[in-house]
Design a protein around this motif. Structure first.
Motif, PDB file in Angstrom:
ATOM      1  N   TYR A  81       0.836  -1.198   0.000  1.00  0.00           N
ATOM      2  CA  TYR A  81       0.000   0.000   0.000  1.00  0.00           C
ATOM      3  C   TYR A  81       0.877   1.258   0.000  1.00  0.00           C
ATOM      4  O   TYR A  81       1.963   1.273   0.576  1.00  0.00           O
ATOM      5  N   PRO A  82       0.378   2.334  -0.604  1.00  0.00           N
ATOM      6  CA  PRO A  82       1.106   3.608  -0.514  1.00  0.00           C
ATOM      7  C   PRO A  82       1.055   4.139   0.918  1.00  0.00           C
ATOM      8  O   PRO A  82       0.031   4.015   1.600  1.00  0.00           O
ATOM      9  N   MET A  83       2.146   4.753   1.372  1.00  0.00           N
ATOM     10  CA  MET A  83       2.137   5.359   2.688  1.00  0.00           C
ATOM     11  C   MET A  83       1.342   6.658   2.692  1.00  0.00           C
ATOM     12  O   MET A  83       0.738   7.037   3.689  1.00  0.00           O
ATOM     13  N   ALA A  84       1.314   7.345   1.553  1.00  0.00           N
ATOM     14  CA  ALA A  84       0.640   8.640   1.464  1.00  0.00           C
ATOM     15  C   ALA A  84      -0.867   8.496   1.650  1.00  0.00           C
ATOM     16  O   ALA A  84      -1.483   7.534   1.170  1.00  0.00           O
ATOM     17  N   SER A  85      -1.455   9.447   2.352  1.00  0.00           N
ATOM     18  CA  SER A  85      -2.906   9.480   2.509  1.00  0.00           C
ATOM     19  C   SER A  85      -3.546   9.933   1.191  1.00  0.00           C
ATOM     20  O   SER A  85      -2.858  10.366   0.255  1.00  0.00           O
ATOM     21  N   ARG A  86      -4.885   9.848   1.123  1.00  0.00           N
ATOM     22  CA  ARG A  86      -5.574  10.284  -0.097  1.00  0.00           C
ATOM     23  C   ARG A  86      -5.288  11.754  -0.399  1.00  0.00           C
ATOM     24  O   ARG A  86      -5.020  12.120  -1.540  1.00  0.00           O
ATOM     25  N   ASP A  87      -5.339  12.594   0.635  1.00  0.00           N
ATOM     26  CA  ASP A  87      -5.111  14.024   0.407  1.00  0.00           C
ATOM     27  C   ASP A  87      -3.690  14.272  -0.086  1.00  0.00           C
ATOM     28  O   ASP A  87      -3.468  15.081  -1.000  1.00  0.00           O
ATOM     29  N   GLU A  88      -2.716  13.594   0.519  1.00  0.00           N
ATOM     30  CA  GLU A  88      -1.325  13.759   0.081  1.00  0.00           C
ATOM     31  C   GLU A  88      -1.149  13.277  -1.349  1.00  0.00           C
ATOM     32  O   GLU A  88      -0.463  13.916  -2.161  1.00  0.00           O
ATOM     33  N   MET A  89      -1.779  12.154  -1.659  1.00  0.00           N
ATOM     34  CA  MET A  89      -1.637  11.577  -2.997  1.00  0.00           C
ATOM     35  C   MET A  89      -2.286  12.459  -4.063  1.00  0.00           C
ATOM     36  O   MET A  89      -1.684  12.753  -5.098  1.00  0.00           O
ATOM     37  N   THR A  90      -3.504  12.911  -3.806  1.00  0.00           N
ATOM     38  CA  THR A  90      -4.217  13.699  -4.813  1.00  0.00           C
ATOM     39  C   THR A  90      -3.704  15.127  -4.916  1.00  0.00           C
ATOM     40  O   THR A  90      -3.868  15.777  -5.950  1.00  0.00           O
ATOM     41  N   ASP A  91      -3.081  15.640  -3.857  1.00  0.00           N
ATOM     42  CA  ASP A  91      -2.432  16.954  -3.970  1.00  0.00           C
ATOM     43  C   ASP A  91      -1.209  16.871  -4.872  1.00  0.00           C
ATOM     44  O   ASP A  91      -0.896  17.822  -5.594  1.00  0.00           O
ATOM     45  N   GLN A  92      -0.540  15.726  -4.823  1.00  0.00           N
ATOM     46  CA  GLN A  92       0.651  15.541  -5.653  1.00  0.00           C
ATOM     47  C   GLN A  92       0.276  15.193  -7.079  1.00  0.00           C
ATOM     48  O   GLN A  92       0.924  15.640  -8.028  1.00  0.00           O
ATOM     49  N   MET A  93      -0.779  14.366  -7.227  1.00  0.00           N
ATOM     50  CA  MET A  93      -1.244  13.959  -8.555  1.00  0.00           C
ATOM     51  C   MET A  93      -2.748  14.193  -8.633  1.00  0.00           C
ATOM     52  O   MET A  93      -3.559  13.343  -8.242  1.00  0.00           O
ATOM     53  N   VAL A  94      -3.111  15.379  -9.117  1.00  0.00           N
ATOM     54  CA  VAL A  94      -4.517  15.807  -9.133  1.00  0.00           C
ATOM     55  C   VAL A  94      -5.381  14.861  -9.945  1.00  0.00           C
ATOM     56  O   VAL A  94      -6.572  14.668  -9.651  1.00  0.00           O
TER      57      VAL A  94
END
Length: 250
Positions: A81-94
């Motif tokens: 699993y990715p360590m990044a949360s949904r908010d962290e992930m979608t902020d980085q890759m919209v």
């Protein structure tokens, strides 16, 4: 012309990739050659890594916006699993906001569902398969992996001291480290209060409890050195982040 030659495969008995922080050479088993002690990340955190289930950093321009996207993943119950949360992930890759419109849709998304196989192949990856702080026995010029007691993995190790700390005419190991500046979801990893491992001169080590060692080191240790004071006593100086150095006699 002289040049460096990579001899890792012929010197080490196993292909170990870790988050190494400190290396020390010392003769631990009294055979007149130098053995190796390597301080690693340890196993006292959410991020675990083994040969079958490595921690992985995928990196590449996954959303084609001209920027490299790093993504740390580790295994939980058999899935990476990715360590990044949904908010962290979608902020980085919209672009992922459409794929994961809710927190619930992202909660159980293993890495193979976050990116397509083509996207993952497009990027590159770095693997970590070993988190243990370890000593490597020098056997005829080849370093053989040897374990240390579980207490060696209570936190990341950044400082290693070797001497006859308990006056038993054998070499002992003192490990120190800890990490405080980490993501909130990981939490501080600071359970190392000075891990003293008493050696028997044959390559075996036993953890000495804090009540016996007298050590109660708190904070992030980043180095230690051995010196003699004016009384010719053995002293150990420990350097800590944002703290006054600690001095011990033994």
């Amino acid at each position: 012309n002289e040049k460096f030659i990579d001899v890792t495969g012929t010197i080490l008995d196993k292909k170990l990739t870790g988050w190494w922080n400190r290396l020390t050479l010392v003769d631990l088993d009294k055979d007149n050659d130098l053995d190796l002690i390597a301080g690693n990340w340890g196993t006292n955190s959410q991020i675990q890594a083994t040969e079958k289930e490595p921690a992985t950093i995928y990196y590449g321009d996954f959303d084609n916006n001209g920027f490299i996207d790093p993504l740390l993943c580790y295994y939980i119950q058999g899935k990476s699993y990715p360590m990044a949360s949904r908010d962290e992930m979608t902020d980085q890759m919209v672009s992922l906001r459409q794929r994961f419109p809710t927190y619930d849709s992202y909660a159980n998304a293993a890495i193979i569902y976050v990116f397509t196989e083509e996207q993952l192949k497009k990027g590159k990856q770095l693997l970590v398969n070993y988190m243990h702080t370890t000593w490597f026995e020098n056997v005829g010029g080849k370093f053989i992996t040897r374990p240390l007691p579980v207490q060696a993995d209570f936190s990341p190790v950044y400082a290693i001291g070797c001497d006859d700390f308990n006056h038993a005419v054998t070499v002992d190991i003192l490990l120190a480290g800890n990490v405080e500046q980490v993501r909130i979801k990981i939490g501080k990893i600071d359970a190392n209060y000075g891990v003293l491992l008493a050696g028997d001169g044959k390559g075996n080590f036993k953890y000495v409890p804090q009540t016996e060692s007298g050590l109660n080191i708190k904070g992030c240790v980043r180095d230690m050195i051995r010196v003699k004071n004016k009384k010719n006593e053995n002293m150990l100086i420990l350097g800590l982040n944002n703290e006054t150095p600690l001095l011990f006699t033994y």
